[in-house]
Write an enzyme that holds these catalytic residues in place. Sequence first.
Site, PDB file in Angstrom:
ATOM      1  N   HIS A 124      57.142  57.580  42.984  1.00  0.00           N
ATOM      2  CA  HIS A 124      58.525  57.882  43.368  1.00  0.00           C
ATOM      3  C   HIS A 124      58.628  58.137  44.870  1.00  0.00           C
ATOM      4  CE1 HIS A 124      56.787  61.893  42.883  1.00  0.00           C
ATOM      5  NE2 HIS A 124      57.760  62.359  43.641  1.00  0.00           N
ATOM      6  N   TYR A 125      57.610  58.777  45.436  1.00  0.00           N
ATOM      7  CA  TYR A 125      57.580  59.050  46.876  1.00  0.00           C
ATOM      8  C   TYR A 125      57.450  57.757  47.672  1.00  0.00           C
ATOM      9  CZ  TYR A 125      55.406  60.463  51.323  1.00  0.00           C
ATOM     10  OH  TYR A 125      55.082  60.609  52.654  1.00  0.00           O
ATOM     11  N   LEU A 126      56.560  56.866  47.234  1.00  0.00           N
ATOM     12  CA  LEU A 126      56.351  55.603  47.945  1.00  0.00           C
ATOM     13  C   LEU A 126      57.572  54.690  47.822  1.00  0.00           C
ATOM     14  CD1 LEU A 126      52.624  54.901  47.002  1.00  0.00           C
ATOM     15  CD2 LEU A 126      53.520  55.828  49.153  1.00  0.00           C
ATOM     16  N   LYS A 129      60.052  56.008  50.350  1.00  0.00           N
ATOM     17  CA  LYS A 129      59.648  55.629  51.697  1.00  0.00           C
ATOM     18  C   LYS A 129      59.908  54.140  51.959  1.00  0.00           C
ATOM     19  CE  LYS A 129      58.044  59.395  53.627  1.00  0.00           C
ATOM     20  NZ  LYS A 129      58.758  59.975  54.788  1.00  0.00           N
TER      21      LYS A 129
END
Length: 213
Positions: A124-126, A129
């Site tokens: 989810h973070y990638l 980003k």
Amino acid sequence: MDILVVGANGQVARHLLSKLKELGHSPVAMIRKEEQAEELLKLGAARTVVADLEGDISAAFAGVDAVIFAAGSGGHTGADKTILIDLWGAIKTIDEAEKHGIKRFVMLSSMGTVDPDKSDRIRHYLVAKKLADDHLKRSGLDYTIVRPGSLTNDPAQGKIKLEPEIKVRDNTITREDVAIVLANVVEREQTIHKTFEILNGDTPIVEALDALN
């Protein structure tokens, strides 16, 4: 240059303030709370401005020549904060830079954003980003996107491996070295419209950046 550092109280950004000052710039530290100001001024900020990425940030862009986005929701928050800070906060910052006629924009991103589906733990973070990076690439800004690998708190080594995409991820990189890269990118025209990954390696940082074409 007067350079707005978004997320100035973060671990990389705190190094970045002093690195920018050493290079003759005037870093403007964007912070969420006024009580953070005193320490960041000691670290190298020329001035501070209070603005929250979850709210109205437009006033932070007055009188600056460039923006470095170094904000992050942190590893201990949920996906909701990742969306609000790493994605929506970044998009708002990009859009405000355009509105204020600020052309130079440096994004602190992350290795692994080329294909977030290869990661389960922080996908989810990638994804956040990657979407923020893509929005920046579609903008009219003179952008540079810097994607470091796993970060450590070791002292700076001053040497990196720099490639568009590093296939063999056999190292980490210090937060201080990432800050040195970000500070040195701002005035290097050969880094404009470039996206690259970095780890600690064998090439002096300035030499690695100057080799970009």
